[in-house]
Design a protein around this motif. Sequence first.
Motif, PDB file in Angstrom:
ATOM      1  N   ILE A  57      -7.086  62.489  16.707  1.00 27.76           N
ATOM      2  CA  ILE A  57      -7.658  62.988  18.077  1.00 27.76           C
ATOM      3  C   ILE A  57      -8.738  62.099  18.190  1.00 27.76           C
ATOM      4  CG2 ILE A  57      -8.473  64.739  19.643  1.00 27.76           C
ATOM      5  CD1 ILE A  57      -6.438  66.472  18.091  1.00 27.76           C
ATOM      6  N   ARG A  58      -9.101  61.137  19.150  1.00 29.35           N
ATOM      7  CA  ARG A  58      -9.948  60.378  19.030  1.00 29.35           C
ATOM      8  C   ARG A  58     -11.160  61.000  20.252  1.00 29.35           C
ATOM      9  NH1 ARG A  58      -9.593  55.309  17.021  1.00 29.35           N
ATOM     10  NH2 ARG A  58      -7.819  54.759  16.409  1.00 29.35           N
ATOM     11  N   SER A  59     -12.293  60.607  19.713  1.00 29.18           N
ATOM     12  CA  SER A  59     -13.546  60.957  20.686  1.00 29.18           C
ATOM     13  C   SER A  59     -13.801  59.694  21.541  1.00 29.18           C
ATOM     14  CB  SER A  59     -14.594  61.479  20.130  1.00 29.18           C
ATOM     15  OG  SER A  59     -15.754  62.038  20.994  1.00 29.18           O
ATOM     16  N   LEU A  60     -15.156  59.605  21.853  1.00 29.87           N
ATOM     17  CA  LEU A  60     -15.329  58.248  22.787  1.00 29.87           C
ATOM     18  C   LEU A  60     -16.260  57.403  21.811  1.00 29.87           C
ATOM     19  CD1 LEU A  60     -16.561  60.314  25.792  1.00 29.87           C
ATOM     20  CD2 LEU A  60     -14.442  58.948  25.743  1.00 29.87           C
ATOM     21  N   ASN A  61     -16.447  56.304  22.366  1.00 28.27           N
ATOM     22  CA  ASN A  61     -17.130  55.084  21.823  1.00 28.27           C
ATOM     23  C   ASN A  61     -18.608  55.312  22.284  1.00 28.27           C
ATOM     24  OD1 ASN A  61     -15.313  54.038  19.931  1.00 28.27           O
ATOM     25  ND2 ASN A  61     -14.677  52.414  21.596  1.00 28.27           N
ATOM     26  N   VAL A  62     -18.732  56.162  23.062  1.00 31.92           N
ATOM     27  CA  VAL A  62     -20.176  56.292  23.734  1.00 31.92           C
ATOM     28  C   VAL A  62     -20.823  57.916  23.267  1.00 31.92           C
ATOM     29  CG1 VAL A  62     -19.878  54.834  25.860  1.00 31.92           C
ATOM     30  CG2 VAL A  62     -19.079  57.246  26.007  1.00 31.92           C
ATOM     31  N   PRO A  63     -21.919  58.273  23.579  1.00 32.45           N
ATOM     32  CA  PRO A  63     -22.465  59.411  23.372  1.00 32.45           C
ATOM     33  C   PRO A  63     -21.512  60.826  24.036  1.00 32.45           C
ATOM     34  CG  PRO A  63     -24.151  58.121  23.631  1.00 32.45           C
ATOM     35  CD  PRO A  63     -22.896  57.192  23.939  1.00 32.45           C
ATOM     36  N   GLY A  64     -21.371  61.662  23.640  1.00 35.15           N
ATOM     37  CA  GLY A  64     -20.515  62.737  24.147  1.00 35.15           C
ATOM     38  C   GLY A  64     -19.358  63.096  23.537  1.00 35.15           C
ATOM     39  N   SER A  65     -18.602  63.927  24.020  1.00 36.81           N
ATOM     40  CA  SER A  65     -17.156  64.408  23.517  1.00 36.81           C
ATOM     41  C   SER A  65     -16.259  63.795  24.799  1.00 36.81           C
ATOM     42  CB  SER A  65     -17.018  66.012  22.939  1.00 36.81           C
ATOM     43  OG  SER A  65     -17.465  66.780  24.064  1.00 36.81           O
ATOM     44  N   ALA A  66     -14.999  63.620  23.962  1.00 39.66           N
ATOM     45  CA  ALA A  66     -13.994  63.552  25.050  1.00 39.66           C
ATOM     46  C   ALA A  66     -13.585  64.712  25.405  1.00 39.66           C
ATOM     47  CB  ALA A  66     -12.722  62.717  24.207  1.00 39.66           C
ATOM     48  N   GLN A  67     -13.049  64.857  26.735  1.00 39.65           N
ATOM     49  CA  GLN A  67     -12.599  66.068  27.425  1.00 39.65           C
ATOM     50  C   GLN A  67     -11.151  65.884  27.772  1.00 39.65           C
ATOM     51  OE1 GLN A  67     -15.293  67.365  30.508  1.00 39.65           O
ATOM     52  NE2 GLN A  67     -17.008  67.028  29.210  1.00 39.65           N
ATOM     53  N   TYR A  68     -10.632  67.054  27.275  1.00 44.07           N
ATOM     54  CA  TYR A  68      -9.002  66.975  27.482  1.00 44.07           C
ATOM     55  C   TYR A  68      -8.673  68.089  28.316  1.00 44.07           C
ATOM     56  CZ  TYR A  68      -8.669  63.758  23.513  1.00 44.07           C
ATOM     57  OH  TYR A  68      -8.523  62.780  22.607  1.00 44.07           O
ATOM     58  N   PHE A  69      -7.528  68.287  28.974  1.00 44.13           N
ATOM     59  CA  PHE A  69      -7.267  69.356  29.492  1.00 44.13           C
ATOM     60  C   PHE A  69      -6.353  70.220  28.643  1.00 44.13           C
ATOM     61  CE2 PHE A  69      -4.908  72.198  32.531  1.00 44.13           C
ATOM     62  CZ  PHE A  69      -5.900  73.030  33.122  1.00 44.13           C
ATOM     63  N   ASN A  70      -5.181  70.316  28.783  1.00 35.87           N
ATOM     64  CA  ASN A  70      -4.323  71.260  27.785  1.00 35.87           C
ATOM     65  C   ASN A  70      -4.053  70.022  26.736  1.00 35.87           C
ATOM     66  OD1 ASN A  70      -4.032  73.368  29.281  1.00 35.87           O
ATOM     67  ND2 ASN A  70      -2.442  72.332  30.486  1.00 35.87           N
ATOM     68  N   LEU A  71      -4.051  70.528  25.563  1.00 37.13           N
ATOM     69  CA  LEU A  71      -3.868  69.670  24.076  1.00 37.13           C
ATOM     70  C   LEU A  71      -2.650  70.397  23.493  1.00 37.13           C
ATOM     71  CD1 LEU A  71      -6.984  68.492  22.465  1.00 37.13           C
ATOM     72  CD2 LEU A  71      -4.908  67.293  23.272  1.00 37.13           C
ATOM     73  N   MET A  72      -1.550  69.642  23.142  1.00 35.94           N
ATOM     74  CA  MET A  72      -0.471  70.206  22.418  1.00 35.94           C
ATOM     75  C   MET A  72      -0.206  69.341  20.939  1.00 35.94           C
ATOM     76  SD  MET A  72       3.549  70.912  23.456  1.00 35.94           S
ATOM     77  CE  MET A  72       3.191  72.291  24.551  1.00 35.94           C
ATOM     78  N   LEU A  73      -0.319  69.911  19.889  1.00 36.88           N
ATOM     79  CA  LEU A  73      -0.205  69.157  18.673  1.00 36.88           C
ATOM     80  C   LEU A  73       1.322  69.365  18.033  1.00 36.88           C
ATOM     81  CD1 LEU A  73      -3.555  70.401  17.178  1.00 36.88           C
ATOM     82  CD2 LEU A  73      -3.074  68.647  18.947  1.00 36.88           C
ATOM     83  N   SER A  74       1.967  68.394  18.140  1.00 37.71           N
ATOM     84  CA  SER A  74       3.575  68.454  17.791  1.00 37.71           C
ATOM     85  C   SER A  74       3.842  67.429  16.739  1.00 37.71           C
ATOM     86  CB  SER A  74       4.454  68.451  18.942  1.00 37.71           C
ATOM     87  OG  SER A  74       4.093  69.517  19.866  1.00 37.71           O
ATOM     88  N   CYS A  75       2.996  67.206  15.854  1.00 35.23           N
ATOM     89  CA  CYS A  75       3.046  66.178  14.839  1.00 35.23           C
ATOM     90  C   CYS A  75       3.857  66.241  13.576  1.00 35.23           C
ATOM     91  CB  CYS A  75       1.532  65.778  14.447  1.00 35.23           C
ATOM     92  SG  CYS A  75       0.537  66.984  13.971  1.00 35.23           S
ATOM     93  N   GLY A  76       4.303  65.276  13.393  1.00 38.34           N
ATOM     94  CA  GLY A  76       4.984  65.432  11.921  1.00 38.34           C
ATOM     95  C   GLY A  76       4.182  64.980  10.774  1.00 38.34           C
ATOM     96  N   GLY A  77       3.053  64.370  10.890  1.00 37.49           N
ATOM     97  CA  GLY A  77       2.082  63.793   9.991  1.00 37.49           C
ATOM     98  C   GLY A  77       0.778  64.762  10.042  1.00 37.49           C
ATOM     99  N   THR A  78      -0.374  63.957   9.616  1.00 36.25           N
ATOM    100  CA  THR A  78      -1.520  64.759   9.796  1.00 36.25           C
ATOM    101  C   THR A  78      -2.357  64.158  11.061  1.00 36.25           C
ATOM    102  OG1 THR A  78      -1.889  64.808   7.299  1.00 36.25           O
ATOM    103  CG2 THR A  78      -3.892  65.045   8.589  1.00 36.25           C
ATOM    104  N   LEU A  79      -2.842  65.128  11.910  1.00 31.24           N
ATOM    105  CA  LEU A  79      -3.442  65.079  13.026  1.00 31.24           C
ATOM    106  C   LEU A  79      -4.864  65.354  12.728  1.00 31.24           C
ATOM    107  CD1 LEU A  79      -3.335  64.105  16.121  1.00 31.24           C
ATOM    108  CD2 LEU A  79      -2.752  66.215  16.630  1.00 31.24           C
ATOM    109  N   MET A  80      -5.699  64.178  12.834  1.00 36.68           N
ATOM    110  CA  MET A  80      -7.064  64.352  12.488  1.00 36.68           C
ATOM    111  C   MET A  80      -7.964  64.016  13.594  1.00 36.68           C
ATOM    112  SD  MET A  80      -9.178  62.828   9.414  1.00 36.68           S
ATOM    113  CE  MET A  80      -9.160  64.184   8.059  1.00 36.68           C
ATOM    114  N   MET A  81      -9.073  64.794  13.757  1.00 41.32           N
ATOM    115  CA  MET A  81     -10.269  64.536  14.591  1.00 41.32           C
ATOM    116  C   MET A  81     -11.036  63.353  14.127  1.00 41.32           C
ATOM    117  SD  MET A  81     -10.991  68.098  16.238  1.00 41.32           S
ATOM    118  CE  MET A  81     -12.575  67.429  17.017  1.00 41.32           C
TER     119      MET A  81
END
Length: 192
Positions: free
Chosen positions: A30-54
């Motif tokens: 789950i990526r943030s931005l290449n610029v200062p600040g945090s990425a903004q998401y609306f609804n996030l659904m994690l349905s991963c079969g592996g490791t989902l890492m921020m």
Amino acid sequence: MLFRSLPQLSGAYTITGGTLQFTGSGNQLIRSLNVPGSAQYFNLMLSCGGTLMMNGSITVAGNWTNNCSAAGGTFNSAANTISFNSTVMPGPQTIGGSSGTIFNNLVINNTFGTPDQISLTQPVTIKGTLTLTSGIINSSAAGLMLSAGAIVTAGNNLSYVDGPISFGINSAVATTLNFPIGCGNDWRPISL
């Protein structure tokens, strides 16, 4: 889909009606931005079969649904912060899914007008810091746990926990526990 600042997306995902769903069977970010600040998401659904890492801090303006364990995967917030902030699109938010979520740092800043701005439908564990700025967390259905060594702000009359909250304790260290609790519209913090 509502993005205030566009995040970088990689791996397998779908976007449907305001929900970004991570669906990969391998490891993903789950990526943030290449610029200062945090990425903004609306609804996030994690349905991963592996490791989902921020790989950076993010803001969620809608709901958080963690279905990773049902898909055979895991979520890892690493040392990052997730902010629940509904100022862009005010409304109640839910943290749920088929399994609980372990966050490192969690910021609650939901300014929706009625109580229970954040509802937990699965257990939530905080390893780092829980920052209560605005918004009442209703943990009655699932519970909120702070790991040993985790920190929580005192809260205020606009932001506290309404429902079960527990702390992990390191018995070798004298610790003051601050319970930012309340009920309905009454903030009643307790320290032990």
